[in-house]
Design a protein around this motif. Structure first.
Motif, PDB file in Angstrom:
ATOM      1  N   ALA A 179       0.854  -1.185   0.000  1.00 55.65           N
ATOM      2  CA  ALA A 179       0.000   0.000   0.000  1.00 55.65           C
ATOM      3  C   ALA A 179       0.890   1.235   0.000  1.00 55.65           C
ATOM      4  N   GLY A 180       0.452   2.292  -0.666  1.00 61.21           N
ATOM      5  CA  GLY A 180       1.260   3.494  -0.736  1.00 61.21           C
ATOM      6  C   GLY A 180       2.354   3.425  -1.765  1.00 61.21           C
ATOM      7  N   SER A 181       2.299   2.423  -2.647  1.00 63.35           N
ATOM      8  CA  SER A 181       3.247   2.322  -3.753  1.00 63.35           C
ATOM      9  C   SER A 181       2.486   2.514  -5.057  1.00 63.35           C
ATOM     10  N   THR A 182       3.211   2.461  -6.161  1.00 64.03           N
ATOM     11  CA  THR A 182       2.560   2.609  -7.468  1.00 64.03           C
ATOM     12  C   THR A 182       2.074   1.277  -8.024  1.00 64.03           C
ATOM     13  N   ALA A 183       2.290   0.191  -7.295  1.00 59.52           N
ATOM     14  CA  ALA A 183       1.899  -1.135  -7.769  1.00 59.52           C
ATOM     15  C   ALA A 183       0.394  -1.330  -7.654  1.00 59.52           C
ATOM     16  N   GLY A 184      -0.119  -2.265  -8.462  1.00 62.84           N
ATOM     17  CA  GLY A 184      -1.536  -2.606  -8.396  1.00 62.84           C
ATOM     18  C   GLY A 184      -1.753  -3.851  -7.560  1.00 62.84           C
ATOM     19  N   GLY A 185      -2.818  -4.598  -7.868  1.00 67.42           N
ATOM     20  CA  GLY A 185      -3.104  -5.818  -7.121  1.00 67.42           C
ATOM     21  C   GLY A 185      -3.888  -5.566  -5.855  1.00 67.42           C
ATOM     22  N   MET A 186      -4.086  -6.623  -5.080  1.00 66.01           N
ATOM     23  CA  MET A 186      -4.818  -6.517  -3.828  1.00 66.01           C
ATOM     24  C   MET A 186      -4.088  -5.670  -2.803  1.00 66.01           C
ATOM     25  N   LYS A 187      -2.784  -5.658  -2.829  1.00 71.50           N
ATOM     26  CA  LYS A 187      -1.884  -5.005  -1.898  1.00 71.50           C
ATOM     27  C   LYS A 187      -1.687  -5.897  -0.659  1.00 71.50           C
ATOM     28  N   ILE A 188      -0.456  -5.997  -0.248  1.00 66.58           N
ATOM     29  CA  ILE A 188      -0.077  -6.905   0.839  1.00 66.58           C
ATOM     30  C   ILE A 188      -0.728  -6.496   2.153  1.00 66.58           C
ATOM     31  N   SER A 189      -0.908  -5.207   2.396  1.00 65.66           N
ATOM     32  CA  SER A 189      -1.512  -4.761   3.657  1.00 65.66           C
ATOM     33  C   SER A 189      -2.936  -5.288   3.793  1.00 65.66           C
ATOM     34  N   ARG A 190      -3.701  -5.295   2.703  1.00 64.86           N
ATOM     35  CA  ARG A 190      -5.075  -5.820   2.763  1.00 64.86           C
ATOM     36  C   ARG A 190      -5.063  -7.326   3.050  1.00 64.86           C
ATOM     37  N   LEU A 191      -4.151  -8.045   2.399  1.00 58.95           N
ATOM     38  CA  LEU A 191      -4.075  -9.486   2.641  1.00 58.95           C
ATOM     39  C   LEU A 191      -3.664  -9.779   4.069  1.00 58.95           C
ATOM     40  N   MET A 192      -2.768  -8.966   4.619  1.00 56.40           N
ATOM     41  CA  MET A 192      -2.369  -9.143   6.014  1.00 56.40           C
ATOM     42  C   MET A 192      -3.552  -8.929   6.953  1.00 56.40           C
ATOM     43  N   LEU A 193      -4.353  -7.908   6.682  1.00 51.02           N
ATOM     44  CA  LEU A 193      -5.545  -7.659   7.500  1.00 51.02           C
ATOM     45  C   LEU A 193      -6.521  -8.827   7.420  1.00 51.02           C
ATOM     46  N   GLN A 194      -6.686  -9.377   6.231  1.00 53.48           N
ATOM     47  CA  GLN A 194      -7.628 -10.482   6.060  1.00 53.48           C
ATOM     48  C   GLN A 194      -7.131 -11.752   6.749  1.00 53.48           C
ATOM     49  N   VAL A 195      -5.831 -11.999   6.695  1.00 56.07           N
ATOM     50  CA  VAL A 195      -5.271 -13.168   7.387  1.00 56.07           C
ATOM     51  C   VAL A 195      -5.426 -13.007   8.904  1.00 56.07           C
ATOM     52  N   LYS A 196      -5.129 -11.814   9.406  1.00 58.15           N
ATOM     53  CA  LYS A 196      -5.285 -11.567  10.837  1.00 58.15           C
ATOM     54  C   LYS A 196      -6.750 -11.649  11.251  1.00 58.15           C
ATOM     55  N   SER A 197      -7.648 -11.176  10.379  1.00 59.51           N
ATOM     56  CA  SER A 197      -9.079 -11.258  10.671  1.00 59.51           C
ATOM     57  C   SER A 197      -9.538 -12.709  10.708  1.00 59.51           C
ATOM     58  N   LEU A 198      -9.040 -13.536   9.785  1.00 47.70           N
ATOM     59  CA  LEU A 198      -9.366 -14.967   9.793  1.00 47.70           C
ATOM     60  C   LEU A 198      -8.853 -15.631  11.063  1.00 47.70           C
ATOM     61  N   ARG A 199      -7.630 -15.288  11.451  1.00 46.71           N
ATOM     62  CA  ARG A 199      -7.062 -15.857  12.670  1.00 46.71           C
ATOM     63  C   ARG A 199      -7.890 -15.459  13.895  1.00 46.71           C
ATOM     64  N   ARG A 200      -8.353 -14.204  13.922  1.00 46.83           N
ATOM     65  CA  ARG A 200      -9.186 -13.748  15.041  1.00 46.83           C
ATOM     66  C   ARG A 200     -10.519 -14.478  15.067  1.00 46.83           C
ATOM     67  N   GLU A 201     -11.109 -14.698  13.883  1.00 49.99           N
ATOM     68  CA  GLU A 201     -12.395 -15.407  13.825  1.00 49.99           C
ATOM     69  C   GLU A 201     -12.250 -16.835  14.322  1.00 49.99           C
ATOM     70  N   LEU A 202     -11.176 -17.495  13.928  1.00 48.66           N
ATOM     71  CA  LEU A 202     -10.928 -18.854  14.419  1.00 48.66           C
ATOM     72  C   LEU A 202     -10.718 -18.858  15.923  1.00 48.66           C
ATOM     73  N   ASP A 203     -10.034 -17.837  16.416  1.00 53.10           N
ATOM     74  CA  ASP A 203      -9.800 -17.723  17.854  1.00 53.10           C
ATOM     75  C   ASP A 203     -11.108 -17.516  18.611  1.00 53.10           C
ATOM     76  N   HIS A 204     -12.029 -16.733  18.003  1.00 57.11           N
ATOM     77  CA  HIS A 204     -13.327 -16.505  18.647  1.00 57.11           C
ATOM     78  C   HIS A 204     -14.159 -17.782  18.691  1.00 57.11           C
ATOM     79  N   ILE A 205     -14.012 -18.616  17.665  1.00 53.43           N
ATOM     80  CA  ILE A 205     -14.749 -19.881  17.668  1.00 53.43           C
ATOM     81  C   ILE A 205     -14.267 -20.782  18.803  1.00 53.43           C
ATOM     82  N   ILE A 206     -12.957 -20.773  19.021  1.00 58.05           N
ATOM     83  CA  ILE A 206     -12.384 -21.605  20.090  1.00 58.05           C
ATOM     84  C   ILE A 206     -12.628 -20.986  21.462  1.00 58.05           C
ATOM     85  N   HIS A 207     -12.480 -19.657  21.543  1.00 62.95           N
ATOM     86  CA  HIS A 207     -12.649 -18.937  22.820  1.00 62.95           C
ATOM     87  C   HIS A 207     -13.672 -17.818  22.611  1.00 62.95           C
TER      88      HIS A 207
END
Length: 248
Positions: free
Chosen positions: A109-137
């Motif tokens: 993010a903040g570069s001239t490149a296109g695509g999904m951007k790594i920052s968005r994918l990082m947020l989605q991975v962390k969000s998935l990890r949090r959702e799995l954590d909520h299911i367990i706890h």
């Protein structure tokens, strides 16, 4: 090889968030190094280059030649620059799959490149990890953080909605291009390379070919998809929304 190597390095460097260069100019080296998105970005480049180099060793006279072309292709595709030194459509399936995934990932993010951007994918991975954590706890309260700072839920939801829009447009583009009786590879990757503003595709539309065989309708749709991808999807989707033009 020297000039291509220089281009490879600078393509990779300018897929980085420009804020990092500001920190470097201000001699805040620790803040630049703490940027997890940049570390993930260079890790992806290094890992992809290594795997592709090993995968294409038998296609080049020396290991250095294989590394050179692999690094150039990875830097070009992940930064959506669009250059190529060889026809990577002839590479083994694993290498081509990695390049297609890099078209999707894009740069920082903040570069001239296109695509999904790594920052968005990082947020989605962390969000998935949090959702799995909520299911367990179920009673645990957890906050998504990036670089040690909590991320607002609106930013997380925005990343999710961007991915939904990205995938819907990608599927629509694939269906349109498939009307030209091309294979799934050409139809899907053509739409993907356009929405990410990469350039080269695979198959009949590969790096040594062009999009001339497509019909005028497919070209028009892909041009619109390129425009959407360059404008980060949402502004043009809002502009095309009927509610934007409806009298209140």
């Amino acid at each position: 090889y020297y000039l291509q190597g220089v281009v490879s390095v600078f393509m990779a460097l300018f897929g980085v968030n420009f804020n990092v260069y500001f920190f470097l100019l201000m001699k805040k080296y620790a803040m630049a190094w703490r940027n997890t998105e940049v570390r993930a970005y260079f890790a992806i480049i290094a890992g992809s280059t290594l795997i592709i180099t090993l995968n294409i060793l038998g296609m080049f006279p020396t290991a250095f030649d294989a590394f050179h072309h692999a690094f150039f292709a990875v830097s070009s595709v992940i930064t959506t620059t669009g250059f190529s030194t060889t026809d990577f459509d002839l590479w083994p399936q694993l290498s081509r799959c990695i390049l297609v995934l890099l078209m999707y990932v894009g740069g920082c993010a903040g570069s001239t490149a296109g695509g999904m951007k790594i920052s968005r994918l990082m947020l989605q991975v962390k969000s998935l990890r949090r959702e799995l954590d909520h299911i367990i706890h179920p009673n645990r309260v957890s906050v998504i953080t990036i670089d040690g700072q909590s991320v607002d839920e609106r930013a997380v939801n925005s990343a999710h909605m961007f991915q939904v829009a990205y995938l819907l447009i990608l599927m629509a583009g694939t269906l349109v291009v498939s009307l030209d009786v091309l294979g799934f590879t050409e139809s899907f990757v053509a739409s993907l390379t356009c929405i990410s503003n990469v350039g080269p595709s695979l198959g009949a539309l590969g790096p040594m070919a062009n999009f001339a065989p497509l019909s005028w309708f497919s070209k028009l749709v892909l041009a619109l998809i390129m425009l959407m991808g360059r404008l980060e999807l949402m502004p043009l989707l809002v502009l095309l929304s009927p509610s934007t033009w409806r009298n209140k």
